[in-house]
Design an enzyme around this catalytic site. Structure first.
Site, PDB file in Angstrom:
ATOM      1  N   ARG A 108      41.287  43.108  47.023  1.00 47.59           N
ATOM      2  CA  ARG A 108      41.005  44.490  46.615  1.00 47.59           C
ATOM      3  C   ARG A 108      41.189  45.242  47.749  1.00 47.59           C
ATOM      4  O   ARG A 108      40.474  45.329  48.703  1.00 47.59           O
ATOM      5  CB  ARG A 108      39.633  44.695  45.850  1.00 47.59           C
ATOM      6  CG  ARG A 108      39.276  46.102  45.703  1.00 47.59           C
ATOM      7  CD  ARG A 108      38.114  46.493  44.949  1.00 47.59           C
ATOM      8  NE  ARG A 108      38.449  46.195  43.601  1.00 47.59           N
ATOM      9  CZ  ARG A 108      37.482  46.537  42.457  1.00 47.59           C
ATOM     10  NH1 ARG A 108      36.460  47.132  42.670  1.00 47.59           N
ATOM     11  NH2 ARG A 108      37.815  46.156  41.292  1.00 47.59           N
ATOM     12  N   HIS A 135      45.675  48.128  38.883  1.00 48.98           N
ATOM     13  CA  HIS A 135      44.732  47.481  38.592  1.00 48.98           C
ATOM     14  C   HIS A 135      44.963  46.330  37.370  1.00 48.98           C
ATOM     15  O   HIS A 135      44.415  46.567  36.243  1.00 48.98           O
ATOM     16  CB  HIS A 135      43.375  48.081  38.115  1.00 48.98           C
ATOM     17  CG  HIS A 135      41.947  47.600  38.076  1.00 48.98           C
ATOM     18  ND1 HIS A 135      41.738  46.219  38.648  1.00 48.98           N
ATOM     19  CD2 HIS A 135      40.736  47.794  38.176  1.00 48.98           C
ATOM     20  CE1 HIS A 135      40.706  45.710  38.695  1.00 48.98           C
ATOM     21  NE2 HIS A 135      39.701  46.783  38.326  1.00 48.98           N
ATOM     22  N   GLN A 138      42.157  44.362  35.051  1.00 52.22           N
ATOM     23  CA  GLN A 138      41.447  44.906  34.195  1.00 52.22           C
ATOM     24  C   GLN A 138      42.228  45.407  33.080  1.00 52.22           C
ATOM     25  O   GLN A 138      41.788  45.117  31.785  1.00 52.22           O
ATOM     26  CB  GLN A 138      41.101  46.438  35.137  1.00 52.22           C
ATOM     27  CG  GLN A 138      40.220  47.441  34.273  1.00 52.22           C
ATOM     28  CD  GLN A 138      39.015  46.793  33.906  1.00 52.22           C
ATOM     29  OE1 GLN A 138      38.175  46.486  34.631  1.00 52.22           O
ATOM     30  NE2 GLN A 138      38.681  46.770  32.460  1.00 52.22           N
ATOM     31  N   ASP A 230      38.566  56.957  32.886  1.00 51.37           N
ATOM     32  CA  ASP A 230      38.047  56.302  34.203  1.00 51.37           C
ATOM     33  C   ASP A 230      37.464  57.450  34.985  1.00 51.37           C
ATOM     34  O   ASP A 230      37.576  58.680  34.403  1.00 51.37           O
ATOM     35  CB  ASP A 230      39.100  55.647  34.897  1.00 51.37           C
ATOM     36  CG  ASP A 230      38.842  55.039  35.940  1.00 51.37           C
ATOM     37  OD1 ASP A 230      37.694  54.603  36.313  1.00 51.37           O
ATOM     38  OD2 ASP A 230      39.960  54.638  36.836  1.00 51.37           O
ATOM     39  N   CYS A 270      36.904  50.916  32.436  1.00 44.87           N
ATOM     40  CA  CYS A 270      36.910  50.036  32.991  1.00 44.87           C
ATOM     41  C   CYS A 270      35.823  49.703  33.751  1.00 44.87           C
ATOM     42  O   CYS A 270      35.133  48.313  34.125  1.00 44.87           O
ATOM     43  CB  CYS A 270      37.874  50.078  34.215  1.00 44.87           C
ATOM     44  SG  CYS A 270      37.788  51.609  35.038  1.00 44.87           S
ATOM     45  N   ARG A 298      36.667  40.037  31.609  1.00 46.80           N
ATOM     46  CA  ARG A 298      37.104  39.961  32.969  1.00 46.80           C
ATOM     47  C   ARG A 298      36.998  38.513  33.255  1.00 46.80           C
ATOM     48  O   ARG A 298      38.028  38.118  33.856  1.00 46.80           O
ATOM     49  CB  ARG A 298      36.549  40.715  33.990  1.00 46.80           C
ATOM     50  CG  ARG A 298      36.558  42.468  33.828  1.00 46.80           C
ATOM     51  CD  ARG A 298      37.980  42.817  34.057  1.00 46.80           C
ATOM     52  NE  ARG A 298      38.471  42.527  35.481  1.00 46.80           N
ATOM     53  CZ  ARG A 298      38.098  43.159  36.548  1.00 46.80           C
ATOM     54  NH1 ARG A 298      37.420  44.431  36.335  1.00 46.80           N
ATOM     55  NH2 ARG A 298      38.624  42.956  37.573  1.00 46.80           N
TER      56      ARG A 298
HETATM   57  N1  NVA Z   1      40.017  54.140  39.461  1.00 45.67           N
HETATM   58  C1  NVA Z   1      38.865  53.531  39.831  1.00 45.67           C
HETATM   59  C2  NVA Z   1      38.735  52.269  39.298  1.00 45.67           C
HETATM   60  C3  NVA Z   1      37.439  51.230  39.283  1.00 45.67           C
HETATM   61  C4  NVA Z   1      37.275  49.959  38.474  1.00 45.67           C
HETATM   62  C5  NVA Z   1      38.893  53.248  41.128  1.00 45.67           C
HETATM   63  O1  NVA Z   1      39.920  52.861  42.007  1.00 45.67           O
HETATM   64  O2  NVA Z   1      37.726  53.410  41.788  1.00 45.67           O
HETATM   65  N1   CP Z   2      36.312  47.358  36.491  1.00 39.66           N
HETATM   66  C1   CP Z   2      36.249  46.992  38.098  1.00 39.66           C
HETATM   67  O1   CP Z   2      37.027  46.570  38.473  1.00 39.66           O
HETATM   68  O2   CP Z   2      34.793  47.312  38.516  1.00 39.66           O
HETATM   69  P1   CP Z   2      34.534  46.658  39.590  1.00 39.66           P
HETATM   70  O3   CP Z   2      34.858  47.883  40.638  1.00 39.66           O
HETATM   71  O4   CP Z   2      32.869  46.634  39.750  1.00 39.66           O
HETATM   72  O5   CP Z   2      34.877  45.274  40.115  1.00 39.66           O
END
Ligand code: NVA
Ligand code: CP
Length: 310
Positions: A108, A135, A138, A230, A270, A298
């Protein structure tokens, strides 16, 4: 017929075939059932998954770590600050070194190109656990959850309301690959990136489905089977949060907006959710909401991805 995915990286849904996507769903359902009934499924006995995080995480971290453990392997957590990666060592050298110790990497991070480079320079599968652009884990989970609830994907309408971000991009790829109509409503200046829209339009043409990029959230939600949102400011955009809050007011998912969806629509997110911003409690806590089934899935979907690729 089974498609061999061993050694394949999962960087974005666009790189998966229709057959590969459904293979992931089939195995997810079977692993979910095995876990429920206590049937052993240690298909990755002794395998090691490295998990690199340069952003925070609850679901991704815990579901991958529990997932590899349940498959008989071990997960190793690395905060990017603890690694030499991108400080005193290139992505390429890190990829080559980690490939000598591990059987797979989940990462990530911010820059999508880093995930591509890690996969190209190393010799083990790399799984994208979120970048600024995509992502995929997800959205594969989201589609699997819709399939569980609605028994089909093709022909359904998916409405995404909010920022044209990593979620919007993976949703565009995912829906268009499986033949769901997808409508995205975002304020001007926050639309999904052009090349992802173009790729999705090509997928949709092949599948006979629709892709719509709109301004109006009501038009997007009209007769939708799924309403998704989101956060307005993603990880790394915290400094823009106040400004975005003003610009996104019209894009809140609230009871007034969801009246336009089908009565049996699914509300999805998500998570983490910023309640009171992009969604209100009356929607996220309603009977239409499946956000916690989505979060649980997930685990099952990522176990399937690891089992197929590692
Ligand atoms: N768009 C959000 C998704 C989190 C799972 C982010 O990138 O923070
Ligand atoms: N939805 C998701 O990826 O959650 P986290 O940021 O908690 O991993």
């Amino acid at each position: 017929m089974a498609v061999n995915m061993k050694g394949k990286s999962l960087i974005e849904i666009h790189h998966l075939s229709h057959e590969e996507i459904y293979q992931i769903f089939d195995l997810s359902a079977s692993l979910k059932m095995k876990r429920l009934t206590g049937e052993p499924h240690r298909v990755l006995e002794g395998k090691k998954l490295g998990m690199i995080f340069s952003k925070p995480s609850t679901r991704t971290r815990v579901s991958f770590e529990v997932g590899i453990f349940e498959l008989g392997g071990t997960g190793l957590y690395f905060n990017q600050n603890d690694l030499q990666l991108k400080k005193s060592e290139s992505v390429a050298d890190t990829a080559k070194v980690l490939s000598r110790y591990l059987d797979g990497i989940m990462i990530r991070t911010f820059d999508h190109q880093d995930v591509i480079d890690l996969a190209n320079e190393g010799s083990i599968p790399v799984i994208n656990g979120l970048t600024d652009l995509h992502h995929p884990c997800q959205v594969l989970t989201d589609l699997f959850t819709i399939l569980e609830k609605k028994r089909t994907l093709r022909g359904l309408k998916f409405a995404y309301i909010g920022d044209g971000n990593n979620m919007a991009h993976s949703i565009l790829h995912g829906c268009s690959k499986v033949g769901m109509d997808v409508a995205i409503a975002s304020p001007s200046g926050y639309k999904p990136i052009d090349f992802v829209v173009k790729e999705s339009l090509e997928n949709a043409k092949y599948m006979g489905s629709k892709v719509e990029i709109l301004d109006d959230p009501v038009a997007a939600v009209k007769d939708a089977d799924v309403v998704y949102t989101d956060v307005w400011a993603s990880m790394g955009q915290e400094a823009e949060a106040t400004d975005r809050k003003k610009k996104f007011q019209k894009y809140q998912v609230n009871p007034e907006l969801v009246k336009n969806a089908k009565p049996d629509y699914l509300f999805m997110h998500c998570l983490p959710a910023h309640r009171g911003d992009e969604v209100v409690n009356e929607v996220i806590d309603s009977e239409n909401s499946v956000v916690f089934d989505e979060a649980e899935n997930r685990l099952h979907v990522q176990k399937a991805i690891m089992a197929l690729t590692m």
